[in-house]
Design an enzyme around this catalytic site. Structure first.
Site, PDB file in Angstrom:
ATOM      1  N   ASP A  32       0.848  -1.199   0.000  1.00  0.00           N
ATOM      2  CA  ASP A  32       0.000   0.000   0.000  1.00  0.00           C
ATOM      3  C   ASP A  32       0.884   1.251   0.000  1.00  0.00           C
ATOM      4  O   ASP A  32       1.885   1.315   0.738  1.00  0.00           O
ATOM      5  CB  ASP A  32      -0.899  -0.028   1.250  1.00  0.00           C
ATOM      6  CG  ASP A  32      -2.064   0.937   1.152  1.00  0.00           C
ATOM      7  OD1 ASP A  32      -3.210   0.472   1.182  1.00  0.00           O
ATOM      8  OD2 ASP A  32      -1.817   2.161   1.050  1.00  0.00           O
ATOM      9  N   ASN A  88     -13.024  -3.038   2.764  1.00  0.00           N
ATOM     10  CA  ASN A  88     -14.067  -2.013   2.797  1.00  0.00           C
ATOM     11  C   ASN A  88     -14.978  -2.103   1.569  1.00  0.00           C
ATOM     12  O   ASN A  88     -14.481  -2.253   0.447  1.00  0.00           O
ATOM     13  CB  ASN A  88     -13.418  -0.629   2.846  1.00  0.00           C
ATOM     14  CG  ASN A  88     -12.534  -0.444   4.074  1.00  0.00           C
ATOM     15  OD1 ASN A  88     -12.852  -0.940   5.152  1.00  0.00           O
ATOM     16  ND2 ASN A  88     -11.417   0.256   3.915  1.00  0.00           N
ATOM     17  N   GLN A  95     -14.472   2.686   1.639  1.00  0.00           N
ATOM     18  CA  GLN A  95     -13.839   2.309   0.367  1.00  0.00           C
ATOM     19  C   GLN A  95     -13.540   3.559  -0.444  1.00  0.00           C
ATOM     20  O   GLN A  95     -14.418   4.417  -0.617  1.00  0.00           O
ATOM     21  CB  GLN A  95     -14.752   1.364  -0.439  1.00  0.00           C
ATOM     22  CG  GLN A  95     -14.081   0.839  -1.701  1.00  0.00           C
ATOM     23  CD  GLN A  95     -14.917  -0.193  -2.471  1.00  0.00           C
ATOM     24  OE1 GLN A  95     -16.094  -0.411  -2.159  1.00  0.00           O
ATOM     25  NE2 GLN A  95     -14.315  -0.805  -3.461  1.00  0.00           N
ATOM     26  N   HIS A 101     -10.469  -5.079  -3.118  1.00  0.00           N
ATOM     27  CA  HIS A 101      -9.138  -5.343  -2.564  1.00  0.00           C
ATOM     28  C   HIS A 101      -9.266  -5.711  -1.099  1.00  0.00           C
ATOM     29  O   HIS A 101     -10.200  -5.303  -0.410  1.00  0.00           O
ATOM     30  CB  HIS A 101      -8.189  -4.155  -2.743  1.00  0.00           C
ATOM     31  CG  HIS A 101      -8.746  -2.864  -2.234  1.00  0.00           C
ATOM     32  ND1 HIS A 101      -9.643  -2.097  -2.953  1.00  0.00           N
ATOM     33  CD2 HIS A 101      -8.554  -2.203  -1.068  1.00  0.00           C
ATOM     34  CE1 HIS A 101      -9.960  -1.019  -2.257  1.00  0.00           C
ATOM     35  NE2 HIS A 101      -9.318  -1.070  -1.097  1.00  0.00           N
ATOM     36  N   HIS A 103      -7.095  -5.563   2.481  1.00  0.00           N
ATOM     37  CA  HIS A 103      -5.927  -5.009   3.171  1.00  0.00           C
ATOM     38  C   HIS A 103      -5.360  -6.079   4.099  1.00  0.00           C
ATOM     39  O   HIS A 103      -6.098  -6.673   4.900  1.00  0.00           O
ATOM     40  CB  HIS A 103      -6.334  -3.838   4.072  1.00  0.00           C
ATOM     41  CG  HIS A 103      -6.851  -2.640   3.345  1.00  0.00           C
ATOM     42  ND1 HIS A 103      -6.072  -1.532   3.099  1.00  0.00           N
ATOM     43  CD2 HIS A 103      -8.073  -2.351   2.832  1.00  0.00           C
ATOM     44  CE1 HIS A 103      -6.802  -0.615   2.470  1.00  0.00           C
ATOM     45  NE2 HIS A 103      -8.019  -1.097   2.293  1.00  0.00           N
TER      46      HIS A 103
HETATM   47  P1  5GP Z   1      -9.788   1.565   0.553  1.00  0.00           P
HETATM   48  O1  5GP Z   1      -9.929   2.818   1.352  1.00  0.00           O
HETATM   49  O2  5GP Z   1     -10.476   1.686  -0.800  1.00  0.00           O
HETATM   50  O3  5GP Z   1     -10.185   0.321   1.286  1.00  0.00           O
HETATM   51  O4  5GP Z   1      -8.250   1.389   0.307  1.00  0.00           O
HETATM   52  C1  5GP Z   1      -7.550   1.937  -0.768  1.00  0.00           C
HETATM   53  C2  5GP Z   1      -6.087   1.796  -0.439  1.00  0.00           C
HETATM   54  O5  5GP Z   1      -5.357   1.897  -1.634  1.00  0.00           O
HETATM   55  C3  5GP Z   1      -5.552   2.870   0.512  1.00  0.00           C
HETATM   56  O6  5GP Z   1      -4.978   2.235   1.646  1.00  0.00           O
HETATM   57  C4  5GP Z   1      -4.515   3.615  -0.331  1.00  0.00           C
HETATM   58  O7  5GP Z   1      -3.385   3.981   0.436  1.00  0.00           O
HETATM   59  C5  5GP Z   1      -4.163   2.610  -1.396  1.00  0.00           C
HETATM   60  N1  5GP Z   1      -3.797   3.178  -2.677  1.00  0.00           N
HETATM   61  C6  5GP Z   1      -4.490   4.114  -3.369  1.00  0.00           C
HETATM   62  N2  5GP Z   1      -3.887   4.372  -4.555  1.00  0.00           N
HETATM   63  C7  5GP Z   1      -2.802   3.559  -4.606  1.00  0.00           C
HETATM   64  C8  5GP Z   1      -1.779   3.361  -5.601  1.00  0.00           C
HETATM   65  O8  5GP Z   1      -1.752   3.997  -6.658  1.00  0.00           O
HETATM   66  N3  5GP Z   1      -0.831   2.434  -5.309  1.00  0.00           N
HETATM   67  C9  5GP Z   1      -0.829   1.721  -4.132  1.00  0.00           C
HETATM   68  N4  5GP Z   1       0.158   0.828  -3.967  1.00  0.00           N
HETATM   69  N5  5GP Z   1      -1.775   1.891  -3.182  1.00  0.00           N
HETATM   70  C10 5GP Z   1      -2.741   2.807  -3.419  1.00  0.00           C
END
Ligand code: 5GP
Ligand code: ZN
Length: 135
Positions: A32, A88, A95, A101, A103
């Site tokens: 991440d 999420n 999300q 995805h 985590h």
């Molecule tokens: P969500 O909030 O949708 O469950 O999690 C999205 C996650 O994706 C966040 O923890 C954020 O840091 C990560 N993330 C967003 N854009 C990128 C990216 O371009 N590359 C990587 N490696 N992680 C990302």
């Protein structure tokens, strides 16, 4: 199935760079960019699914098996004391990237990862209503 506007489609398919720690025909696991702790990783399917509501059943099962494999492997490497698996679904649940995805968040004694909620109380009315509707 892919979404041309989806950043995780591009990362999962290798069209955008990411720190990949595992890859097979169906999944890519990346670090991440904004980690909650050292080693925070994301499991991405290579096909586009908005979130768990849409995810193919077979792939959902494989994602959990892969999560288990990854945390066992990473635990030894990172020396963490435990793991949270967080997933999420929809904006209200946090999300921000709308490509399914999971985590994988390593936990270390004394870390300040704030995965906590205020403990409520199960009311009699809620209990009955939910049991009647769901059981
Ligand atoms: P969500 O909030 O949708 O469950 O999690 C999205 C996650 O994706 C966040 O923890 C954020 O840091 C990560 N993330 C967003 N854009 C990128 C990216 O371009 N590359 C990587 N490696 N992680 C990302
Ligand atoms: Zn996507």
């Amino acid at each position: 199935m892919r979404d041309d506007n989806c950043i995780f489609c591009k990362i999962a398919r290798g069209e955008l760079p990411a720190a990949t720690i595992y890859e097979d025909d169906e999944f890519r696991v990346i670090l991440d960019l904004g980690p909650a702790s050292k080693g925070h990783a994301l499991i991405l399917p290579k096909e586009h699914y908005r979130n768990l509501f849409d995810l193919d059943d077979e792939l959902a099962a494989k994602a959990m098996v892969l999560a288990k494999k990854m945390i066992n492997k990473m635990k030894d490497v990172l020396g963490c004391d435990g793991y949270n698996i967080v997933q999420n679904n929809e904006e209200v649940a946090g999300q921000t990237v709308f490509h399914f995805h999971m985590h994988l968040i390593p936990r270390y004694k004394g870390d300040n990862v704030g995965l906590v909620w205020q403990v409520g109380e199960l009311s009699e009315a809620d209990r009955e209503e939910i049991l009647n509707k769901l059981k």
